[in-house]
Design an enzyme around this catalytic site. Structure first.
Site, mmCIF file in Angstrom:
data_model
loop_
_atom_site.group_PDB
_atom_site.id
_atom_site.type_symbol
_atom_site.label_atom_id
_atom_site.label_comp_id
_atom_site.label_asym_id
_atom_site.label_seq_id
_atom_site.Cartn_x
_atom_site.Cartn_y
_atom_site.Cartn_z
ATOM 1 N N ARG A 200 0.700 -1.066 0.185
ATOM 2 C CA ARG A 200 -0.019 -0.151 -0.027
ATOM 3 C C ARG A 200 0.897 1.042 0.087
ATOM 4 O O ARG A 200 0.687 2.313 0.553
ATOM 5 C CB ARG A 200 -1.225 -0.082 0.998
ATOM 6 C CG ARG A 200 -1.996 -1.152 1.206
ATOM 7 C CD ARG A 200 -2.830 -1.019 -0.072
ATOM 8 N NE ARG A 200 -3.807 -2.322 -0.025
ATOM 9 C CZ ARG A 200 -3.620 -3.369 -0.626
ATOM 10 N NH1 ARG A 200 -2.435 -3.686 -1.474
ATOM 11 N NH2 ARG A 200 -4.309 -4.411 -0.648
ATOM 12 N N SER A 250 -11.522 -2.012 2.287
ATOM 13 C CA SER A 250 -10.736 -2.271 3.406
ATOM 14 C C SER A 250 -10.354 -1.064 4.288
ATOM 15 O O SER A 250 -9.571 -0.234 3.873
ATOM 16 C CB SER A 250 -9.460 -3.075 3.065
ATOM 17 O OG SER A 250 -10.039 -4.172 2.429
ATOM 18 N N GLU A 320 -6.433 2.538 6.517
ATOM 19 C CA GLU A 320 -5.911 2.589 5.067
ATOM 20 C C GLU A 320 -6.827 3.730 4.547
ATOM 21 O O GLU A 320 -6.272 4.171 3.480
ATOM 22 C CB GLU A 320 -6.349 1.075 4.551
ATOM 23 C CG GLU A 320 -5.950 0.923 2.907
ATOM 24 C CD GLU A 320 -6.126 -0.194 2.404
ATOM 25 O OE1 GLU A 320 -6.645 -0.454 1.399
ATOM 26 O OE2 GLU A 320 -5.495 -1.181 3.172
#
Length: 327
Positions: A200, A250, A320
């Site tokens: 990420r 998510s 996130e």
């Protein structure tokens, strides 16, 4: 944007003069933005709830939709010169905007920059192209390797920035190169080897670059098998993810050695709510908007999740989802 300056304000006061100058800059900014992108591509006091997959967010002072790298360069340079905050978004799929909105300029690299073309086993696409559309183009060209991204609700630019992934696949596995705009206004073409892509993250996020487009290196395959794989992954998403509700996907990053959803479930938080924000009962890794949820409710729920999971397992979850604006 309505501006109110009290008649009693002391115009000789240095602090008040500065405030008046700042408001004047904001008011003049609209005309300058229109001169860059055209009036139809500049929206004032635009509710961000219509530009995020969470379906949450107050008004941005300005939402601008550029059509080229040159326009993005001019907009960011203008904001820097005027000392006005700006933020780059795509489809708003990994974003929570505060209920009071965003004071500054939102630059949406999306609908005006979404061209896709295929050349042999290479796909070239602009940053605003949806991943689902890129996957469809790959299928039509009989190219495999991008099936994992077919259901991710984001743009190619955002996916490159965060090295998006799903079901064992990541953008770095298929990325050949990316074209980016630096904060200094320089356009660079970076091969994947220079992208510093990790879980990420990438050099784009680390250096605050703007993705303009990318080249993907795929491989020839059988269309029937490509379609079958895409359908299989779609079925998994429909059965396991709360796609019927607004969310940002998510909500938390995967801690090393763990799964965020399992940690949240083990902390007894399946279905836990703060107002109309809820931990999904279908997949605990998702915080969902059941309808009418506020950004404040989402933020409070996320903070509760982090605290309860750490108390239960000793693991501290890292969001996130990106948060911007005034809450």
């Amino acid at each position: 944007m309505m501006v109110y300056i009290p008649l009693s304000m002391d115009y000789n006061n240095v602090a008040n003069k500065h405030k008046i100058e700042k408001w004047s800059i904001f008011m003049n900014l609209y005309n300058e933005l229109c001169s860059i992108t055209g009036e139809k591509n500049v929206l004032r006091d635009e509710p961000m709830s219509g530009h995020t997959t969470f379906r949450i967010g107050g008004p941005a002072d300005y939402l601008v939709m550029p059509s080229s790298a040159g326009e993005i360069r001019k907009i960011t340079a203008l904001c820097a010169e005027r000392e006005i905050p700006y933020y780059i978004i795509g489809n708003g799929s990994n974003l929570l905007v505060g209920d009071k909105g965003y004071r500054g300029v939102i630059i949406q690299v999306f609908k005006n920059m979404r061209d896709i073309e295929t050349d042999g086993e290479v796909i070239r696409a602009q940053a605003g192209a949806l991943l689902s559309k890129v996957a469809a183009a790959a299928y039509e060209a009989g190219l495999e390797g991008f099936e994992f991204a077919s259901g991710i609700p984001g743009t190619l630019g955002g996916a490159v920035r965060m090295n998006a992934g799903a079901y064992g696949g990541e953008i770095r596995q298929v990325l050949k190169s990316a074209e980016v705009l630096t904060p200094e206004g320089e356009v660079l073409t970076l091969p994947v080897e220079e992208m510093k892509m990790g879980y990420r993250t990438s050099i784009v996020s680390k250096m605050d670059y703007v993705v303009l487009g990318a080249e993907l290196a795929l491989r020839k395959g059988e269309k029937e098998k490509i379609r079958a794989k895409m359908d299989e992954l779609k079925e998994k998403r429909v059965s396991k993810q709360p796609l019927e509700f607004g969310s940002a996907g998510s909500t938390f990053k995967r801690p090393e050695g763990y799964f965020a959803g399992k940690l949240i479930e083990d902390a007894g938080l399946r279905g836990f709510r703060v107002g109309n924000a809820q931990v999904s009962e279908k997949h605990c890794g998702f915080v969902i908007n059941r309808g009418g949820a506020t950004a404040q409710e989402v933020m409070e729920l996320m903070e509760t999740i982090v605290r309860r999971v750490e108390e239960n397992s000793g693991v501290r979850l890292e969001p996130e989802v990106k948060r911007i604006g005034e809450f």
